[in-house]
Motif scaffolding. Structure first.
Motif, short mmCIF file in Angstrom:
data_model
loop_
_atom_site.label_atom_id
_atom_site.label_comp_id
_atom_site.label_asym_id
_atom_site.label_seq_id
_atom_site.Cartn_x
_atom_site.Cartn_y
_atom_site.Cartn_z
N SER A 198 6.72 -21.88 -3.77
CA SER A 198 5.95 -20.63 -3.85
C SER A 198 5.00 -20.59 -2.66
CB SER A 198 5.18 -20.56 -5.17
OG SER A 198 4.34 -21.67 -5.25
N VAL A 199 4.84 -19.42 -2.12
CA VAL A 199 3.96 -19.26 -0.95
C VAL A 199 2.78 -18.39 -1.39
CG1 VAL A 199 3.80 -18.20 1.34
CG2 VAL A 199 5.82 -19.52 0.73
N ASP A 200 1.57 -18.81 -1.04
CA ASP A 200 0.39 -18.03 -1.41
C ASP A 200 0.14 -16.95 -0.37
OD1 ASP A 200 -0.18 -19.40 -3.70
OD2 ASP A 200 -1.31 -20.97 -2.63
N PHE A 201 0.61 -15.76 -0.66
CA PHE A 201 0.35 -14.64 0.25
C PHE A 201 -1.04 -14.08 -0.05
CE2 PHE A 201 4.99 -14.64 0.05
CZ PHE A 201 5.31 -14.54 1.38
N ASN A 202 -1.79 -13.76 0.98
CA ASN A 202 -3.02 -13.00 0.71
C ASN A 202 -2.99 -11.69 1.51
OD1 ASN A 202 -4.20 -13.34 3.33
ND2 ASN A 202 -4.68 -15.46 2.78
N SER A 203 -4.02 -10.90 1.38
CA SER A 203 -3.98 -9.54 1.94
C SER A 203 -3.84 -9.54 3.46
CB SER A 203 -5.24 -8.78 1.53
OG SER A 203 -6.35 -9.52 1.99
N GLU A 204 -4.11 -10.66 4.11
CA GLU A 204 -4.03 -10.69 5.58
C GLU A 204 -2.66 -11.14 6.07
OE1 GLU A 204 -7.36 -12.53 7.40
OE2 GLU A 204 -8.53 -10.82 6.65
N ASP A 205 -1.76 -11.45 5.14
CA ASP A 205 -0.45 -11.96 5.56
C ASP A 205 0.56 -10.83 5.84
OD1 ASP A 205 -1.12 -14.65 5.44
OD2 ASP A 205 -0.85 -14.66 3.26
N ILE A 206 0.42 -9.74 5.11
CA ILE A 206 1.39 -8.65 5.23
C ILE A 206 0.70 -7.46 5.88
CG2 ILE A 206 3.01 -7.16 3.98
CD1 ILE A 206 3.77 -10.00 3.44
N TRP A 207 1.14 -7.10 7.06
CA TRP A 207 0.49 -6.02 7.81
C TRP A 207 1.31 -4.74 7.83
CZ3 TRP A 207 -4.41 -6.77 8.98
CH2 TRP A 207 -4.88 -8.09 9.09
N THR A 208 2.56 -4.85 7.51
CA THR A 208 3.39 -3.64 7.48
C THR A 208 4.14 -3.58 6.16
OG1 THR A 208 5.17 -4.86 8.56
CG2 THR A 208 3.80 -3.47 9.98
N ASN A 209 4.51 -2.38 5.80
CA ASN A 209 5.13 -2.16 4.51
C ASN A 209 6.42 -1.36 4.73
OD1 ASN A 209 5.32 -2.17 1.81
ND2 ASN A 209 3.98 -0.40 1.49
N VAL A 210 7.52 -1.82 4.19
CA VAL A 210 8.75 -1.03 4.31
C VAL A 210 8.70 0.07 3.26
CG1 VAL A 210 11.27 -1.09 4.25
CG2 VAL A 210 10.00 -3.08 5.08
N VAL A 211 8.66 1.31 3.73
CA VAL A 211 8.50 2.43 2.81
C VAL A 211 9.84 2.83 2.21
CG1 VAL A 211 7.72 4.83 2.61
CG2 VAL A 211 6.56 3.25 4.17
N GLU A 212 10.86 2.84 3.05
CA GLU A 212 12.16 3.32 2.58
C GLU A 212 13.26 2.73 3.46
OE1 GLU A 212 14.22 7.66 1.69
OE2 GLU A 212 12.83 7.45 3.36
N ILE A 213 14.38 2.43 2.86
CA ILE A 213 15.55 2.03 3.64
C ILE A 213 16.69 2.95 3.27
CG2 ILE A 213 17.30 0.24 3.92
CD1 ILE A 213 15.24 -1.82 3.91
#
Ligand SMILES: Cc1cc2nc3c(=O)[nH]c(=O)nc-3n(C[C@H](O)[C@H](O)[C@H](O)COP(=O)(O)OP(=O)(O)OC[C@H]3O[C@@H](n4cnc5c(N)ncnc54)[C@H](O)[C@@H]3O)c2cc1C
Length: 330
Positions: free
Chosen positions: A181-196
């Motif tokens: 398990s990886v501890d993601f925090n709010s600074e780890d993900i900077w972009t969000n895939v909205v739709e594919i």
């Protein structure tokens, strides 16, 4: 520092594993693992991917590290960067390999930066130096030369491999599964895939296709590109194009092969009405067999192909397509 050789699985949109992963596992087993006395391991990153581990075992993975997390959905490169970098810091593998896909081109350089590793991209050969440092070959200078590069004695050594460069070969193993398990925090993900949005196509993807039929400016129009699609279909090949054909609006950009398009390495590349500019060659020069069809006997492509047919495509392609259909599909 462990003696593990890791192959990070590349996943398709439908969640299945890309062929290049099996090619990388097979070549790592043949050329690297035995010599360094290490273990071949798979790495699965994604959401809902745990069930894929046995498939990596089929191609020789003795152990599979799995990070199954909702934040890795849709191959989020920020999430992949964090997950793989954390895994590498924890387990300290010797070598890390992935397919040279769009996603790997996006996140692997970031991982290498975070773990302070050397990274080469788009290898077409994997080997070891006498003192067991990774040595690779890759095309450079618009595919005019093959460059051999070796890593300094600093681990991990990271590389991506060009699809279709190595033969996939099964070697059934029952891999140990290591769920992480990886501890993601709010600074780890900077972009969000909205739709594919998946494009509807029955054609094989260009970069992984075993055969490619490409058309150039000589086709003259979008309508005439039907000759390329028909021959490609007969060969069960992916259709490709030159930049000149794309710029003229004959076909979409995602068919472009070359320096500013896709790099392909199929077993068969058929170049129709393509002059053979270096920028095109840099994307297809590593094809195993190149067939050129061109009406100009002095076209540069004839100096670079294995088989050349000099003639008008509009006369040659219809009967050629019929013959290929008869041969391969009847
Ligand atoms: C920075 C840069 C990046 C580039 N990136 C790419 C890239 O990624 N991919 C790429 O492809 N190009 C790229 N180019 C463009 C490249 O230099 C060439 O201009 C392009 O590849 C030429 O495409 P072509 O062979 O289709 O056209 P042309 O060079 O015009 O050749 C057309 C050929 O068709 C033949 N022909 C015409 N009619 C017929 C017929 N009826 N039957 C048979 N043969 C016929 C002609 O004899 C001719 O050889 C790039 C250029 C630059 C400067």
């Amino acid at each position: 520092m462990s003696n593990e050789v890791w192959v990070v699985a590349d996943l398709k949109l439908d969640g299945s594993i890309r062929k290049v992963t099996f090619e990388a596992l097979s070549e790592a087993r043949r050329k690297l693992v035995g010599k360094i006395g290490g273990n071949l391991c798979g790495v699965l990153l994604g959401s809902g991917v745990s069930n894929l581990a046995p498939e990596l075992g089929k191609y020789g993975a003795e152990k599979v590290y799995v990070v199954d997390n909702e934040l890795l959905k849709d191959s989020n490169p920020d999430g992949y960067t964090k997950a793989l970098a954390d895994l590498i810091k924890k387990y300290e593998p010797y070598i890390v390999i992935a397919g040279n896909t769009n996603l790997a081109e996006d996140y692997l350089p970031r991982v290498a930066g975070r773990v302070q590793a050397g990274l080469t991209m788009d290898s077409i050969d994997l080997d070891l130096t006498d003192d067991n440092r990774l040595k690779i070959q890759r095309y450079s200078h618009s595919s005019k030369v093959i460059s051999t590069q070796e890593f300094l004695d600093h681990k991990p050594m990271m590389t991506t491999v060009r699809p279709n460069s190595f033969k996939p070969e099964e070697d059934q193993k029952d891999p140990e599964i290591v769920n992480e398990s990886v501890d993601f925090n709010s600074e780890d993900i900077w972009t969000n895939v909205v739709e594919i949005k998946a494009k509807k196509s029955d054609l094989p993807p260009l970069t992984e296709a075993d055969r490619v039929v490409s058309g150039g400016r000589g086709l003259g129009s979008e309508e005439n590109f039907k000759y390329i699609y028909e021959l490609a279909e007969a060969f069960d090949a992916a259709p490709g194009a030159t930049r000149a054909a794309v710029d003229a609006g004959y076909c979409p950009y995602d068919m472009q092969v070359g320096q500013t398009g896709k790099a392909v390495s199929p077993n068969l590349y058929v170049a129709v009405a393509i002059s053979g500019a270096i920028q095109h060659f840099s994307g297809m020069g590593s094809s195993k067999v190149i067939v050129a069809i061109n009406k100009d006997p002095d076209a540069p492509i004839f100096k670079k192909c294995d088989y050349g047919i000099c003639g008008d495509l509009f006369e040659l392609l219809p009967p050629l397509t019929d013959e290929v259909k008869k041969l391969l599909q009847d």
